[in-house]
Design a protein around this motif. Structure first.
Motif, PDB file in Angstrom:
ATOM      1  N   PHE A 170      -7.627  44.104 -90.075  1.00 51.61           N
ATOM      2  CA  PHE A 170      -6.388  44.784 -89.709  1.00 51.61           C
ATOM      3  C   PHE A 170      -5.184  44.074 -90.316  1.00 51.61           C
ATOM      4  N   LEU A 171      -5.172  42.745 -90.264  1.00 53.13           N
ATOM      5  CA  LEU A 171      -4.061  41.983 -90.812  1.00 53.13           C
ATOM      6  C   LEU A 171      -3.953  42.185 -92.325  1.00 53.13           C
ATOM      7  N   ILE A 172      -5.067  42.186 -93.009  1.00 54.35           N
ATOM      8  CA  ILE A 172      -5.062  42.403 -94.460  1.00 54.35           C
ATOM      9  C   ILE A 172      -4.548  43.794 -94.808  1.00 54.35           C
ATOM     10  N   VAL A 173      -5.000  44.789 -94.061  1.00 53.70           N
ATOM     11  CA  VAL A 173      -4.541  46.163 -94.299  1.00 53.70           C
ATOM     12  C   VAL A 173      -3.046  46.272 -94.029  1.00 53.70           C
ATOM     13  N   MET A 174      -2.580  45.605 -92.977  1.00 52.66           N
ATOM     14  CA  MET A 174      -1.155  45.644 -92.630  1.00 52.66           C
ATOM     15  C   MET A 174      -0.321  45.011 -93.750  1.00 52.66           C
ATOM     16  N   ILE A 175      -0.766  43.878 -94.251  1.00 52.26           N
ATOM     17  CA  ILE A 175      -0.040  43.220 -95.340  1.00 52.26           C
ATOM     18  C   ILE A 175      -0.006  44.119 -96.568  1.00 52.26           C
ATOM     19  N   ALA A 176      -1.139  44.695 -96.904  1.00 53.54           N
ATOM     20  CA  ALA A 176      -1.216  45.560 -98.079  1.00 53.54           C
ATOM     21  C   ALA A 176      -0.307  46.769 -97.941  1.00 53.54           C
ATOM     22  N   SER A 177      -0.265  47.371 -96.764  1.00 48.93           N
ATOM     23  CA  SER A 177       0.558  48.566 -96.590  1.00 48.93           C
ATOM     24  C   SER A 177       2.047  48.246 -96.598  1.00 48.93           C
TER      25      SER A 177
END
Length: 65
Positions: free
Chosen positions: A17-24
């Motif tokens: 979730f954290l990786i997806v949040m950073i990417a978005s």
């Protein structure tokens, strides 16, 4: 074995979730960036982004797209 796998699932999902949040948040941000966080999740993502850059990471390692 199932208990071990289920115990590892929660941290994995949180990290994902954290990786997806950073990417978005940062996928469309320019290097100079004038991004202003609008909610707590974006503030955390910005903090992680800055930490990674300050410790030798690059934007390309954070965002792939």
């Amino acid at each position: 074995m199932k208990k071990i796998m289920s115990g590892c699932l929660a941290p994995f999902v949180l990290l994902l979730f954290l990786i997806v949040m950073i990417a978005s948040v940062f996928s469309n941000m320019d290097e100079g960036g004038d991004f202003t966080p609008q909610n707590p999740q974006e503030k955390i993502a910005l903090g992680v982004y800055k930490f990674v850059l300050e410790n030798g990471g690059t934007k390309n390692l954070l965002v792939r797209g």
